[in-house]
Write an enzyme that holds these catalytic residues in place. Structure first.
Site, PDB file in Angstrom:
ATOM      1  N   SER A   1       0.840  -1.198   0.000  1.00 29.78           N
ATOM      2  CA  SER A   1       0.000   0.000   0.000  1.00 29.78           C
ATOM      3  C   SER A   1       0.873   1.246   0.000  1.00 29.78           C
ATOM      4  CB  SER A   1      -0.946  -0.014   1.201  1.00 29.78           C
ATOM      5  OG  SER A   1      -1.913   0.998   1.070  1.00 29.78           O
ATOM      6  N   ASN A   2       0.309   2.393   0.363  1.00 26.87           N
ATOM      7  CA  ASN A   2       1.082   3.638   0.402  1.00 26.87           C
ATOM      8  C   ASN A   2       0.633   4.455   1.601  1.00 26.87           C
ATOM      9  OD1 ASN A   2      -1.218   5.379  -0.433  1.00 26.87           O
ATOM     10  ND2 ASN A   2      -1.087   4.136  -2.276  1.00 26.87           N
ATOM     11  N   ARG A   3       1.220   5.615   1.770  1.00 32.56           N
ATOM     12  CA  ARG A   3       0.997   6.379   3.008  1.00 32.56           C
ATOM     13  C   ARG A   3      -0.254   7.260   2.995  1.00 32.56           C
ATOM     14  NH1 ARG A   3       5.993   9.752   4.094  1.00 32.56           N
ATOM     15  NH2 ARG A   3       4.602  10.595   5.701  1.00 32.56           N
TER      16      ARG A   3
END
Ligand code: CTP
Length: 414
Positions: A218-220
């Site tokens: 995923s990402n932030r």
């Protein structure tokens, strides 16, 4: 932290009707939150309500006179024989929270037997009721029939929640928390705004691409800017669908939520909802790559060899590019807003992205700044348009940034 004022509610006249339920204490918190948001809150209490909470509590949190009696004016207020007319005419919304079974019955039959009931008859602004009572009373056919009558007349019902009552019983009839009640009032006040009758689709949060049933890439992205955009579009009067990967943030009152996980699901849902949308705002951080063949069982580390794991990643489809292709045929959505998260050459990369993806506005942010971009409550963005326009916004809360973007969208749509 003091909550930020809410632009929509600034200077708005809200009548808060408080009736004789044990949940009346929650109305004091609601009155305080409304006042902090910038609203002018006039409280009307029934006689029964005053058995639970003293008028002084509301006077203290609103800084305004509290109306308790049809016949005697509160100090410094209008003479009460015209109070109901004056209050009702000035109001932007009349919220009866909590509303007892008796209050609902009186409103449904058009009684005028106390100041609250008379004001409800005189008011032409949106009327909201938030029923609060024991589950048995709420489900009683008489109460349900009264609610039905009120809803048919255009009253906005704030559904009670399931939970434990003061009596110890469990059921439906609990007053929602003050934040939800405030959301409902905000929603009622917003209808008829510059985006009334417009459908806005907002995407929010980072997608999650499975590696196996336990792990994902995923990402932030926190989804905060997307949720703020959904709220700002609602505040402008739009009908909003929020397609989100985030379950952690409170859903803005009145938004239809669609929960997704992966880029593929987000693509499918976005294309579906964008078909009827006047505006699409792609604030989601979509994965560009995903594990090519996610394992159906948890990947085991097996033994102590210390061997690593290589993931074979494949490209996901670009959603804005797919929207661009659809739009060439259907002209919907009318307006598309893209985002650009950049760590180098912000302006050049953002301009290239805008041209490539065919968006009407591009909101660029420098994700290397600590007070802007991912996870923060503030943002500093640059808004580009295809005509070469370049608008640099100062550091501001994501709510203010969202309001500004929605103003630009409204300008393009209207
Ligand atoms: N976006 C999209 N579909 C993708 C990736 C991104 O629709 N598969 C959208 C984002 O929601 C955003 C815009 O495209 O509105 C730009 O996203 P960004 O991550 O900045 O750009 P990318 O297209 O991923 O390009 P790069 O990673 O090369 O910067």
């Amino acid at each position: 932290m003091t909550p930020e004022p809410i632009s929509l509610l600034h200077g708005k006249h809200i009548i808060l009707g408080v009736t004789g339920s044990i949940a009346a204490y929650k109305a004091a918190d609601l009155a305080s939150k409304l006042t902090q948001a910038g609203a002018l809150v006039d409280v009307i209490m029934t006689e029964a309500a005053q058995k639970f909470v003293a008028p002084l509590t509301f006077q203290a949190v609103t800084g305004r006179a509290v109306y308790t009696d049809l016949w005697g004016p509160p100090a410094g207020a209008l003479p009460t024989h015209i109070a109901h007319v004056g209050l009702a005419e000035a109001a932007d919304a009349f919220a009866i929270m909590p509303a007892t079974a008796d209050t609902l019955a009186r409103l449904a039959s058009g009684r005028a037997d106390d100041l609250l009931a008379i004001t409800a008859l005189a008011a032409r602004c949106p009327l909201l009721v938030a029923p609060a009572m024991d589950g048995g009373m709420y489900h009683h056919p008489a109460t349900q029939a009264n609610i039905e009558t009120l809803v048919r007349r255009g009253v906005l019902l704030v559904e009670p929640e399931e939970g434990r009552f003061a009596s110890g019983m469990i059921g439906k009839g609990r007053l929602p928390d003050p934040a939800t009640l405030l959301g409902a009032i905000r929603y009622a006040v917003s209808r008829g705004g510059p985006l009334a009758g417009r459908m806005v689709v907002v995407t929010a949060g980072g997608t999650r691409e499975p590696i196996d049933p336990v792990r994902y890439v995923s990402n932030r992205s926190s989804g905060k800017q997307g949720f703020a955009l959904a709220q700002a579009a609602l505040d402008a009067g739009a009908d909003v669908t929020l397609i989100t990967t985030t379950h952690q943030l409170p859903l803005p009152y009145g938004a239809a939520a669609v929960y997704v996980d992966t880029a593929a699901q987000l693509l499918e849902r976005t294309l579906h909802h964008a078909e009827a949308a006047h505006a699409l705002i792609m604030a989601a951080a979509v994965a560009d790559f995903r594990p090519a063949s996610p394992a159906s069982h948890k990947i085991k580390k097996i033994g102590d060899s210390g061997a690593g794991l290589s993931l074979n990643m494949e490209r996901t489809q670009d959603i804005l590019m797919a929207v661009k292709a659809r739009r060439a045929e259907s002209s919907f959505p009318r307006i598309v807003v893209g985002f650009a998260a950049e760590s180098d050459d912000l302006l050049q990369n953002a301009r290239d992205k805008m041209a490539r993806k065919g968006v009407d506005l591009l909101v660029a942010n420098d994700i290397t700044a600590s007070d802007a971009g991912f996870e923060t409550d503030t943002n500093r963005v640059l808004i580009l348009d295809p005509a070469g326009g370049e608008e640099r916004l100062e550091l501001a809360s994501k709510a203010r940034v969202a309001e500004h973007i929605i103003e630009r969208v409204a300008g393009l749509l209207n």
